[in-house]
Design an enzyme around this catalytic site. Structure first.
Site, PDB file in Angstrom:
ATOM      1  N   ASP A   1       8.508  -1.389 -67.152  1.00 26.50           N
ATOM      2  CA  ASP A   1       6.609  -1.286 -67.220  1.00 26.50           C
ATOM      3  C   ASP A   1       5.468  -0.999 -68.133  1.00 26.50           C
ATOM      4  O   ASP A   1       5.165  -0.836 -68.380  1.00 26.50           O
ATOM      5  CB  ASP A   1       6.704  -0.565 -65.515  1.00 26.50           C
ATOM      6  CG  ASP A   1       6.905   1.051 -65.902  1.00 26.50           C
ATOM      7  OD1 ASP A   1       6.400   1.331 -66.941  1.00 26.50           O
ATOM      8  OD2 ASP A   1       7.376   1.562 -65.083  1.00 26.50           O
TER       9      ASP A   1
ATOM     10  N   CYS B   1      14.207 -19.372 -79.464  1.00 33.53           N
ATOM     11  CA  CYS B   1      13.761 -18.601 -80.989  1.00 33.53           C
ATOM     12  C   CYS B   1      13.634 -17.330 -81.225  1.00 33.53           C
ATOM     13  O   CYS B   1      13.337 -17.475 -81.991  1.00 33.53           O
ATOM     14  CB  CYS B   1      13.228 -19.728 -81.083  1.00 33.53           C
ATOM     15  SG  CYS B   1      10.673 -19.427 -80.506  1.00 33.53           S
TER      16      CYS B   1
ATOM     17  N   HIS C   1      15.997  -2.116 -71.015  1.00 33.60           N
ATOM     18  CA  HIS C   1      16.279  -2.890 -70.092  1.00 33.60           C
ATOM     19  C   HIS C   1      15.210  -3.282 -70.490  1.00 33.60           C
ATOM     20  O   HIS C   1      14.397  -4.588 -70.163  1.00 33.60           O
ATOM     21  CB  HIS C   1      16.432  -2.460 -68.792  1.00 33.60           C
ATOM     22  CG  HIS C   1      17.316  -2.447 -68.041  1.00 33.60           C
ATOM     23  ND1 HIS C   1      17.733  -1.772 -67.013  1.00 33.60           N
ATOM     24  CD2 HIS C   1      18.888  -1.959 -68.731  1.00 33.60           C
ATOM     25  CE1 HIS C   1      18.549  -1.193 -66.671  1.00 33.60           C
ATOM     26  NE2 HIS C   1      19.234  -1.444 -67.947  1.00 33.60           N
TER      27      HIS C   1
ATOM     28  N   CYS D   1       6.998 -21.936 -75.131  1.00 36.35           N
ATOM     29  CA  CYS D   1       6.928 -21.435 -76.219  1.00 36.35           C
ATOM     30  C   CYS D   1       6.370 -22.442 -76.968  1.00 36.35           C
ATOM     31  O   CYS D   1       6.983 -23.849 -76.945  1.00 36.35           O
ATOM     32  CB  CYS D   1       8.472 -21.255 -77.244  1.00 36.35           C
ATOM     33  SG  CYS D   1       7.985 -20.362 -78.561  1.00 36.35           S
TER      34      CYS D   1
ATOM     35  N   ALA E   1      13.190   3.936 -62.548  1.00 40.62           N
ATOM     36  CA  ALA E   1      12.485   3.463 -61.154  1.00 40.62           C
ATOM     37  C   ALA E   1      11.422   4.708 -60.544  1.00 40.62           C
ATOM     38  O   ALA E   1      10.346   4.413 -60.243  1.00 40.62           O
ATOM     39  CB  ALA E   1      12.917   2.288 -60.345  1.00 40.62           C
TER      40      ALA E   1
ATOM     41  N   CYS F   1       8.557 -23.470 -80.409  1.00 44.99           N
ATOM     42  CA  CYS F   1       9.694 -24.604 -80.632  1.00 44.99           C
ATOM     43  C   CYS F   1       9.683 -24.800 -78.946  1.00 44.99           C
ATOM     44  O   CYS F   1      11.334 -26.073 -78.798  1.00 44.99           O
ATOM     45  CB  CYS F   1      10.849 -23.827 -80.534  1.00 44.99           C
ATOM     46  SG  CYS F   1      11.613 -22.952 -78.855  1.00 44.99           S
TER      47      CYS F   1
ATOM     48  N   SER G   1      19.100   5.708 -59.451  1.00 45.63           N
ATOM     49  CA  SER G   1      19.965   5.946 -58.670  1.00 45.63           C
ATOM     50  C   SER G   1      21.639   5.995 -59.140  1.00 45.63           C
ATOM     51  O   SER G   1      22.438   6.511 -58.663  1.00 45.63           O
ATOM     52  CB  SER G   1      19.663   4.449 -57.795  1.00 45.63           C
ATOM     53  OG  SER G   1      19.756   3.543 -58.883  1.00 45.63           O
TER      54      SER G   1
ATOM     55  N   ARG H   1      16.167   0.528 -55.065  1.00 46.38           N
ATOM     56  CA  ARG H   1      17.447   0.987 -53.917  1.00 46.38           C
ATOM     57  C   ARG H   1      16.788   2.137 -53.157  1.00 46.38           C
ATOM     58  O   ARG H   1      17.659   2.641 -52.228  1.00 46.38           O
ATOM     59  CB  ARG H   1      18.641   1.498 -54.891  1.00 46.38           C
ATOM     60  CG  ARG H   1      18.704   0.250 -55.437  1.00 46.38           C
ATOM     61  CD  ARG H   1      20.136   0.498 -56.593  1.00 46.38           C
ATOM     62  NE  ARG H   1      20.733  -0.900 -56.929  1.00 46.38           N
ATOM     63  CZ  ARG H   1      20.570  -0.677 -58.683  1.00 46.38           C
ATOM     64  NH1 ARG H   1      19.287  -0.495 -58.472  1.00 46.38           N
ATOM     65  NH2 ARG H   1      21.056  -1.695 -58.783  1.00 46.38           N
TER      66      ARG H   1
HETATM   67  P1  NAD Z   1      16.686   2.819 -58.874  1.00 44.50           P
HETATM   68  O1  NAD Z   1      15.596   1.539 -57.856  1.00 44.50           O
HETATM   69  O2  NAD Z   1      18.221   2.160 -58.707  1.00 44.50           O
HETATM   70  O3  NAD Z   1      16.414   4.016 -58.440  1.00 44.50           O
HETATM   71  C1  NAD Z   1      15.381   4.506 -58.504  1.00 44.50           C
HETATM   72  C2  NAD Z   1      15.274   6.140 -57.620  1.00 44.50           C
HETATM   73  O4  NAD Z   1      14.192   7.130 -57.943  1.00 44.50           O
HETATM   74  C3  NAD Z   1      16.206   5.828 -56.189  1.00 44.50           C
HETATM   75  O5  NAD Z   1      17.170   6.823 -55.715  1.00 44.50           O
HETATM   76  C4  NAD Z   1      15.093   6.872 -55.472  1.00 44.50           C
HETATM   77  O6  NAD Z   1      15.194   7.953 -54.493  1.00 44.50           O
HETATM   78  C5  NAD Z   1      13.878   8.020 -56.154  1.00 44.50           C
HETATM   79  N1  NAD Z   1      12.917   8.588 -55.954  1.00 44.50           N
HETATM   80  C6  NAD Z   1      11.950   6.583 -56.139  1.00 44.50           C
HETATM   81  N2  NAD Z   1      10.477   7.896 -55.967  1.00 44.50           N
HETATM   82  C7  NAD Z   1      11.642   9.060 -56.464  1.00 44.50           C
HETATM   83  C8  NAD Z   1      10.170   9.962 -57.070  1.00 44.50           C
HETATM   84  N3  NAD Z   1       8.856  10.702 -56.853  1.00 44.50           N
HETATM   85  N4  NAD Z   1      10.164  11.853 -57.351  1.00 44.50           N
HETATM   86  C9  NAD Z   1      11.872  12.000 -57.582  1.00 44.50           C
HETATM   87  N5  NAD Z   1      12.777  10.797 -57.048  1.00 44.50           N
HETATM   88  C10 NAD Z   1      12.867   8.969 -56.593  1.00 44.50           C
HETATM   89  O7  NAD Z   1      16.262   2.579 -60.396  1.00 44.50           O
HETATM   90  P2  NAD Z   1      17.201   2.597 -61.375  1.00 44.50           P
HETATM   91  O8  NAD Z   1      17.666   3.279 -61.602  1.00 44.50           O
HETATM   92  O9  NAD Z   1      15.851   2.853 -62.843  1.00 44.50           O
HETATM   93  O10 NAD Z   1      17.481   1.354 -61.460  1.00 44.50           O
HETATM   94  C11 NAD Z   1      16.188   0.143 -61.169  1.00 44.50           C
HETATM   95  C12 NAD Z   1      16.625  -1.134 -62.257  1.00 44.50           C
HETATM   96  O11 NAD Z   1      15.511  -2.114 -61.683  1.00 44.50           O
HETATM   97  C13 NAD Z   1      16.854  -0.831 -63.317  1.00 44.50           C
HETATM   98  O12 NAD Z   1      17.774  -1.330 -64.615  1.00 44.50           O
HETATM   99  C14 NAD Z   1      14.792  -0.983 -64.051  1.00 44.50           C
HETATM  100  O13 NAD Z   1      14.761  -2.109 -65.113  1.00 44.50           O
HETATM  101  C15 NAD Z   1      14.561  -1.900 -63.101  1.00 44.50           C
HETATM  102  N6  NAD Z   1      13.114  -1.593 -62.192  1.00 44.50           N
HETATM  103  C16 NAD Z   1      12.382  -0.410 -62.822  1.00 44.50           C
HETATM  104  C17 NAD Z   1      11.016  -0.293 -62.661  1.00 44.50           C
HETATM  105  C18 NAD Z   1       9.933   0.059 -63.874  1.00 44.50           C
HETATM  106  O14 NAD Z   1       9.457  -0.593 -64.469  1.00 44.50           O
HETATM  107  N7  NAD Z   1       9.396   0.817 -62.591  1.00 44.50           N
HETATM  108  C19 NAD Z   1      11.383  -0.274 -61.320  1.00 44.50           C
HETATM  109  C20 NAD Z   1      12.223  -1.030 -60.404  1.00 44.50           C
HETATM  110  C21 NAD Z   1      12.666  -1.689 -61.189  1.00 44.50           C
END
Ligand code: NAD
Length: 250
Positions: A104, A132, A121, A154, A22, A157, A196, A34
């Protein structure tokens, strides 16, 4: 300087595998989960909404989420310099595979060849029928929501519809997971960016790569549980760091 070291590692290795989280998309205005401003950090209740059981059992939650998606569709985020830099890495012939946890769709929108990207994901650009398996574009379903169908089902179905993402409690695609594992095990250099590294099984990919002999770089604003096995750890903002690193490669 770790940035110089990573630039040297990038210059020296051809089979580069990238895992993104993320943190790559925060500069596009999508909050992470997080980080300090993360959705779950600010509202721990929000984590419950990511469980498949909640979606199956709570029509009110479904209506709220579809409404929210419709509202957000008008101002859809765009890829940021971190996404564009990774496309440049591919164009320079250095990217073997990009595995993203992000749902995204911004890596593909930035211009990667689709076969170089594994959205492990899933994606919220598409919608799946949980009965379906029929897939359709998110925008088609949002049109129905806009017309008053607040909990769309859907049309083939009658099954329940959901964004084509992997919620907690749903399995990952074994085929995609195997592809990510193979690429990690075969990588010369593995970059874990903006994650993270706490969501398994994806979070084990950096270790798979390191155990198989790859150099490992972790770039994340906060420490991760795998920093101690990395060759280099960077904490810079990815929207600045990645363009600078790729620029040095040219
Ligand atoms: P996470 O939120 O657990 O960790 C994201 C990490 O990125 C954090 O530790 C944060 O400190 C760091 N971070 C944020 N902005 C930053 C930047 N500009 N430069 C450097 N580091 C930066 O996210 P994760 O590990 O991807 O796991 C979260 C789950 O949630 C994933 O499974 C994902 O599918 C989903 N998710 C997706 C999105 C998206 O599609 N954009 C957004 C939020 C969560």
């Amino acid at each position: 300087m770790d940035v110089d070291r990573v630039a040297d590692l990038l210059a020296a290795h051809r089979r580069v595998v990238v895992l993104t989280g993320a943190g790559v998309s925060t500069a596009s205005g999508i909050p992470d989960f997080r980080g300090p401003q993360g959705v779950w950090t600010r509202d721990p209740e929000a984590e419950r909404l990511s469980h498949i059981q909640t979606w199956l059992a709570e029509p009110d939650v479904r209506r709220r989420v579809w409404r929210q998606r419709l509202a957000e569709a008008a101002t859809r985020p765009a890829p940021n310099p971190a996404h564009h830099a990774l496309v440049e890495l591919e164009r320079l012939g250095r990217l073997e595979l990009l595995v993203t946890q992000n749902t995204d769709g911004l890596h593909l929108e930035a211009g990667h060849e689709p076969e170089r990207v594994v959205e492990i994901h899933g994606t919220n650009r598409r919608v799946v029928c949980l009965e379906c398996g029929h897939l359709q574009d998110m925008d088609e379903v949002l049109e129905r929501v806009a017309e008053g169908d607040h909990d769309p089902h859907c049309e083939r179905c009658g099954g329940l519809l959901k964004a084509a993402t992997v919620s907690f409690g749903q399995p990952l695609s074994p085929r995609q997971l195997a592809r990510a594992h193979e690429a990690a095990a075969d990588a010369e250099l593995f970059l874990a960016l903006g994650s993270s590294l706490t969501v398994f099984p994806v979070a084990e990919l950096p270790r798979v790569a390191a155990d198989a002999g790859a150099r490992l770089v972790i770039a994340n604003a906060e420490p991760t549980p795998f920093d101690h096995v990395a060759d280099a750890v960077l904490g810079e903002d990815l929207a600045l760091l990645l363009p600078a690193l790729v620029e040095r490669l040219r």
